[in-house]
Design an enzyme around this catalytic site. Structure first.
Site, mmCIF file in Angstrom:
data_model
loop_
_atom_site.group_PDB
_atom_site.id
_atom_site.type_symbol
_atom_site.label_atom_id
_atom_site.label_comp_id
_atom_site.label_asym_id
_atom_site.label_seq_id
_atom_site.Cartn_x
_atom_site.Cartn_y
_atom_site.Cartn_z
ATOM 1 N N SER A 44 55.596 -27.994 7.620
ATOM 2 C CA SER A 44 56.723 -27.078 7.435
ATOM 3 C C SER A 44 57.249 -27.214 6.011
ATOM 4 C CB SER A 44 57.842 -27.355 8.456
ATOM 5 O OG SER A 44 58.468 -28.592 8.198
ATOM 6 N N ASP A 68 53.544 -24.738 2.886
ATOM 7 C CA ASP A 68 53.884 -23.357 3.216
ATOM 8 C C ASP A 68 52.604 -22.618 3.548
ATOM 9 O OD1 ASP A 68 54.730 -20.608 3.139
ATOM 10 O OD2 ASP A 68 56.452 -21.217 1.941
ATOM 11 N N LYS A 134 58.202 -7.910 19.877
ATOM 12 C CA LYS A 134 58.456 -6.912 18.844
ATOM 13 C C LYS A 134 57.177 -6.411 18.192
ATOM 14 C CE LYS A 134 62.989 -8.954 18.066
ATOM 15 N NZ LYS A 134 62.844 -9.896 19.198
ATOM 16 N N TYR A 142 59.688 -6.825 10.973
ATOM 17 C CA TYR A 142 59.257 -8.072 11.598
ATOM 18 C C TYR A 142 58.189 -7.799 12.649
ATOM 19 C CZ TYR A 142 59.307 -12.102 14.701
ATOM 20 O OH TYR A 142 58.931 -13.157 15.499
#
Length: 341
Positions: A44, A68, A134, A142
């Site tokens: 992370s 990343d 979504k 997103y």
């Protein structure tokens, strides 16, 4: 739901991208407690959250790596010797993604491609990407980026050649009580005696942190390559959830926010035509499976050709059931939320 080749976690090295997030912590604690893995790597960006996680953890199998998913070179180093990758890193706040579209694309789309390329290069056995409701008929950036990530993961299996690497996705909605969901906001607002609701007609699927972790574990074990796993979940009315969380408070309706859906969809009408019914979940096979096993023809076809959506679901939680389940769901979410990413 069974894989044609049984999977065993024993001796495996597992890596979680976005591993200091709510889900990452939950999955880490579960897999360390119940499986005899060799090592667990947490990748992370936030060193403070990694330090807090490491301070609270005592398991010597844990490894922490700053990195990343936008940086392929870092992933290549992190994935060396890894057997299983859970790809949970993402920019997921809808307003932030709308306002910073380039950044959302770099993390959610380019980051997914980097995970795929690094996994193939390093010979990772199984890679499972976490998606969202979504992504089904997206109405915001997103959702669009996560749909792209799903497509990349599904088609990533065509690039593996002779490699053992396989890719799949799991798709579910907001975890009850997680950061950014409705319950933490209501808990904050209820002290004033007045809480906000975007629309009284709004419905959502119900999934707890514990259920999400179990779904991902089982999906890793069952995946064949290219499928999207979708859990069968009960629906709730958001107004009932608010009343269970803040009984007696005044509810002020403020209107749907930009990019927000009135109802959640986990399987679209088009996907329903090829979805298979796995008893407690749906399996959406790839449209062009490279291997007959990835068509999941050993499972019955879904009986309906309409979307699997929260407003047309045949399973609902009544207000009393929500009130009964909420304390345990919140306890789980709070337990894992301590160092979210």
């Amino acid at each position: 739901m069974k894989n044609s080749a049984p999977f065993n976690w024993t001796g495996k090295t597992v890596l979680i991208t976005g591993g200091t997030g709510t889900f990452g912590r939950a999955f880490a604690q579960h897999i360390l407690q119940y499986e005899k893995i060799r090592a667990l790597r947490i990748l992370s960006r936030d060193e403070l959250k990694q330090w807090e996680f490491a301070r609270a953890a005592t398991d010597e199998r844990l490894r922490f790596m700053i990195g990343d998913v936008r940086e392929l070179s870092r992933l290549l180093r992190a994935f060396a010797g890894v057997d299983v990758v859970i790809h949970a890193a993402a920019l997921k706040q809808v307003p932030a993604c709308e306002y910073n579209p380039f950044e959302a694309i770099k993390t959610n789309v380019v980051g997914a491609q980097n995970v795929i390329e690094a996994a193939i290069e390093r010979g990772v056995e199984r890679v499972l990407g976490l998606s969202t409701d979504k992504a089904a008929n997206p109405v915001n950036l997103y959702g669009a980026t996560k749909l792209c990530a799903e497509k990349l993961f599904v088609q990533g299996n065509a690039y593996v050649g002779e490699s053992r690497t396989r890719f799949a996705c799991v798709r579910y909605g907001n975890v009850v009580g997680s950061r950014g969901s409705v319950v933490p906001l209501v808990l904050e607002q209820r002290q004033s005696g007045r809480v906000t609701l975007t629309d009284r007609r709004m419905t959502r699927f119900w999934i707890s942190a514990r259920e999400a972790v179990d779904l991902v574990r089982r999906s890793v074990e069952a995946m064949r390559g290219g499928e999207v796993f979708v859990p069968k979940l009960p629906s709730i009315k958001v107004v009932d959830l608010i009343e269970a969380t803040a009984p007696g408070c005044e509810i002020h309706e403020v209107g749907i926010r930009p990019g927000e859906k009135l109802h959640e969809t986990l399987v679209t009408a088009e996907e329903s035509r090829r979805a298979r019914d796995g008893s407690d979940l749906f399996v959406i096979p790839p449209e062009t499976p490279s291997d007959p096993a990835t068509g999941w023809t050993d499972l019955p076809a879904r009986s309906a050709e309409h979307p699997y959506a929260s407003d047309t679901n045949d399973q609902w939680l009544a207000p009393a059931q929500i009130a009964a389940l909420l304390p345990a769901a919140l306890k789980d979410a709070r337990h894992y939320e301590a160092t979210s990413d």
